[in-house]
Design an enzyme around this catalytic site. Structure first.
Site, PDB file in Angstrom:
ATOM      1  N   ASP A 159       4.344 -80.502 -29.098  1.00 45.17           N
ATOM      2  CA  ASP A 159       4.632 -79.969 -27.668  1.00 45.17           C
ATOM      3  C   ASP A 159       5.831 -79.335 -27.759  1.00 45.17           C
ATOM      4  O   ASP A 159       6.922 -79.761 -27.823  1.00 45.17           O
ATOM      5  CB  ASP A 159       4.339 -81.043 -26.729  1.00 45.17           C
ATOM      6  N   HIS A 191       1.259 -78.645 -26.372  1.00 40.46           N
ATOM      7  CA  HIS A 191       1.286 -79.176 -24.931  1.00 40.46           C
ATOM      8  C   HIS A 191      -0.109 -79.720 -24.434  1.00 40.46           C
ATOM      9  O   HIS A 191      -0.252 -80.525 -23.809  1.00 40.46           O
ATOM     10  CB  HIS A 191       1.901 -78.075 -23.888  1.00 40.46           C
ATOM     11  N   SER A 205       2.237 -83.398 -17.686  1.00 39.67           N
ATOM     12  CA  SER A 205       2.875 -82.063 -17.401  1.00 39.67           C
ATOM     13  C   SER A 205       3.429 -82.040 -15.991  1.00 39.67           C
ATOM     14  O   SER A 205       4.194 -82.871 -15.612  1.00 39.67           O
ATOM     15  CB  SER A 205       1.947 -80.831 -17.767  1.00 39.67           C
TER      16      SER A 205
END
Lengths: 379, 206
Positions: free
Chosen positions: A323, A356, A157
């Site tokens: 995601d 995610h 991320s």
């Protein structure tokens, strides 16, 4: 809480603090005269100093990535699934460094720290820091630890963005970059979600313009709402459906506008409340801004391939099918740019239901691909 | 290394940039990198094969060829290779066109459905051929677009591609007199080197 430390754990660890007295110039034009970075290390640095790996954390992460601080700790570090003996980032091979970024609220200098020049808590006076600033400060930490080149810089991320930035800012100092569930820049939708989170904090009457500590309050409501919004984007529709569906706390609807009825509401409130008790509101604002500003290609007219052409590292990019915060398409933008720039890159698009958050979860294929890549890194 | 890969290995000039569609375990790219300083990428969708590529340091991209090569610029590779995958594609014609666009040269291998054994099986049994070499039943096979050498060559012509070289070999990848004289009847596997219409003058040193 572990009664026995698992064999594949790095075990009991304790954070260390590095103090810096040289001013650090920041992208915003301001500088920090003194600052501290809190970090942990796992494994041993080899004699050649060639086996060091840097872990970059995401929005709400910190330095405690693996192992336990004490036998009373309820859960191990946030990336314990991937760091430890026999795990993808194998601490028998690598010397792992994990820090809390500048502006954080877990020990490194941030908005909740005291400004040495005024003696007051920084609050919202803390300068806005960017991914580039973080990478610069991480490079200074590497110098301090005697690490001139990382075997790998790894992050998921927002952490993946730092890993990518490393290969651009310090191409000579990174041999491998693992960029997981990340993006080359935020989309308008990503920024929009961040803005909702920020507005939740900024409009909380307890925020007091960012100087809530001095007022003896905490903008808990705002932070809770911010986390609730964020949390929705971390999970997939499927994962939420599977976890909660339309399950209620009571059997029949109670036609009450004010109380929790569905399990998913209860879950979000719990997550939000727990978070608002341990995280700093100003840090949350800073982290979301750092995300919004990240756009390394901007200085090259948006040409990501050109931006990455300076990189010397080999790359491993991984994404997860469900995601939707940073979808596989966003990772493919990075991969395509790297291929256009003729860099060594491998790309995995891992089937995963978790959205995610999948990058934190020990999904067998993810661990397998991750391990295969880490195993071939020469130290 | 698989025998068709050995032949392809010979056909690829040193120092080329290669895109290998359906690269499997990365055998070809690993060998080309080691012996011919070739760089490039393999596309693959099988998770275990992808892991195998990563483990040996072959650049592998998880990408379904049937969804096109839109992420690659025209003429961005010296050679685009596709071995034993043509017959398993959803859109072999479109993929061929994409290969010709992205690669200055393309190398393709595929099984020949016009081989005498296939013809004999169909003629005598009246059923879709099943053999050790093509062991699948018609209703449960990854090979959904079989063609003969003649069919393939027609498709190349239709797309304006030039056939630079064609080799018909048996399953041991030997080329016998028979497969030289009557390739579409005696050849089991075709190994073709083709190039796009816009690059008729382009020669790859082999």
């Amino acid at each position: 809480m572990p009664t026995v430390i698992p064999e594949d754990s790095v075990g009991l660890v304790s954070p260390q603090v590095a103090q810096f007295a040289e001013p650090l110039a920041l992208a915003c034009g301001r500088s920090l005269s003194h600052y501290e970075l809190v970090y942990e290390t796992y494994g041993e640095l080899n004699a050649e100093r060639s086996n060091a790996v840097l872990i970059c954390h995401a929005l709400s992460g910190h330095h405690h990535a693996a192992g336990y601080h004490s036998m009373d700790e309820r859960k191990p570090g946030w990336w314990d699934s991937c760091i430890g003996p026999g795990k993808p980032i194998d601490t028998r091979k690598f010397f792992v460094v994990s820090l809390n970024n500048l502006g954080g609220c877990n020990g490194s200098t941030g908005p909740a720290s005291r400004n040495p020049q005024t003696g007051r808590v920084y609050g919202s006076d803390f300068p806005v820091v960017t991914v580039e600033d973080w990478v610069n400060s991480q490079a200074l930490l590497a110098d301090r630890l005697g690490i001139s080149q990382w075997a790998a810089v790894i992050g998921g991320s927002l952490g993946g963005m730092q890993a990518l930035q490393w290969t651009i800012s310090y191409p000579e100092r990174v041999r491998h970059c693992l960029c997981i569930a990340s993006a080359p820049k935020l989309s308008a939708q990503n920024i929009a979600f961040n803005e909702v989170a920020r507005q939740a904090i900024l409009t909380d009457p307890d925020y007091h313009g960012g100087h809530f500590q001095e007022q003896g309050t905490l903008p808990k409501r705002g932070l809770m709402l911010a986390r609730m919004v964020g949390h929705i984007t971390y999970l997939s529709d499927d994962a939420m459906g599977e976890k909660f569906g339309r399950e209620r706390k009571s059997e029949k609807p109670n036609f009450d506008l004010h109380n929790v009825e569905f399990q998913v509401e209860s879950y979000l409130r719990y997550q939000g409340e727990e978070f608002s008790g341990r995280f700093d509101a100003n840090t949350y604002l800073l982290m979301t801004k750092a995300l919004d500003y990240f756009d390394p290609a901007a200085s090259q007219g948006g040409d990501l391939a050109k931006t990455l052409s300076v990189a010397k590292a080999d790359f491993c990019v991984m994404s997860f099918t469900t995601d939707w915060r940073f979808s596989p398409a966003r990772s493919r933008e990075i991969v395509d740019a790297l291929m256009a720039a003729k860099k060594n890159v491998s790309y995995l698009e891992i089937e995963a239901a978790q959205g995610h958050d999948a990058f934190l979860i020990p999904i067998p294929r993810y661990l397998q691909g991750f391990s295969a890549y880490m195993n071939r890194i020469k130290v | 290394m698989r025998a068709d890969l050995e032949i392809i290995h010979e056909w690829i000039p040193s120092g080329s940039r290669v895109l290998d569609l359906g690269c499997g375990d990365g055998d070809l790219l690993a060998s080309l990198a080691e012996h011919k300083q070739v760089s490039g990428y393999g596309l693959e969708i099988d998770p275990d094969k992808i892991t195998a590529c990563i483990a040996r340091g072959v650049n592998v991209i998880e990408q379904n060829i049937d969804q096109g090569l839109g992420n690659f610029a025209s003429n961005s590779f010296d050679v685009v290779v596709m071995t034993q995958s043509l017959q398993a594609l959803q859109y072999p014609d479109k993929v061929l066109a994409e290969m010709l666009r992205v690669g200055k040269t393309c190398i393709i291998t595929f099984p020949n459905f016009g081989h005498w054994r296939c013809r004999w099986y169909l003629t005598t049994k009246g059923r879709m051929p099943v053999s050790d070499f093509l062991p699948y039943t018609w209703y449960n096979t990854p090979n959904i677009h079989f063609c003969t050498f003649a069919d393939f060559e027609r498709l190349c012509h239709a797309q304006g591609a030039r056939i630079e070289e064609g080799l018909a070999v048996d399953r041991e990848h030997r080329h016998s007199l028979g497969s030289r004289l009557w390739p579409n009847l005696m050849g089991e596997i075709g190994i073709y080197r083709i190039s796009g219409a816009g690059l008729a003058e382009h020669r790859v040193a082999v």
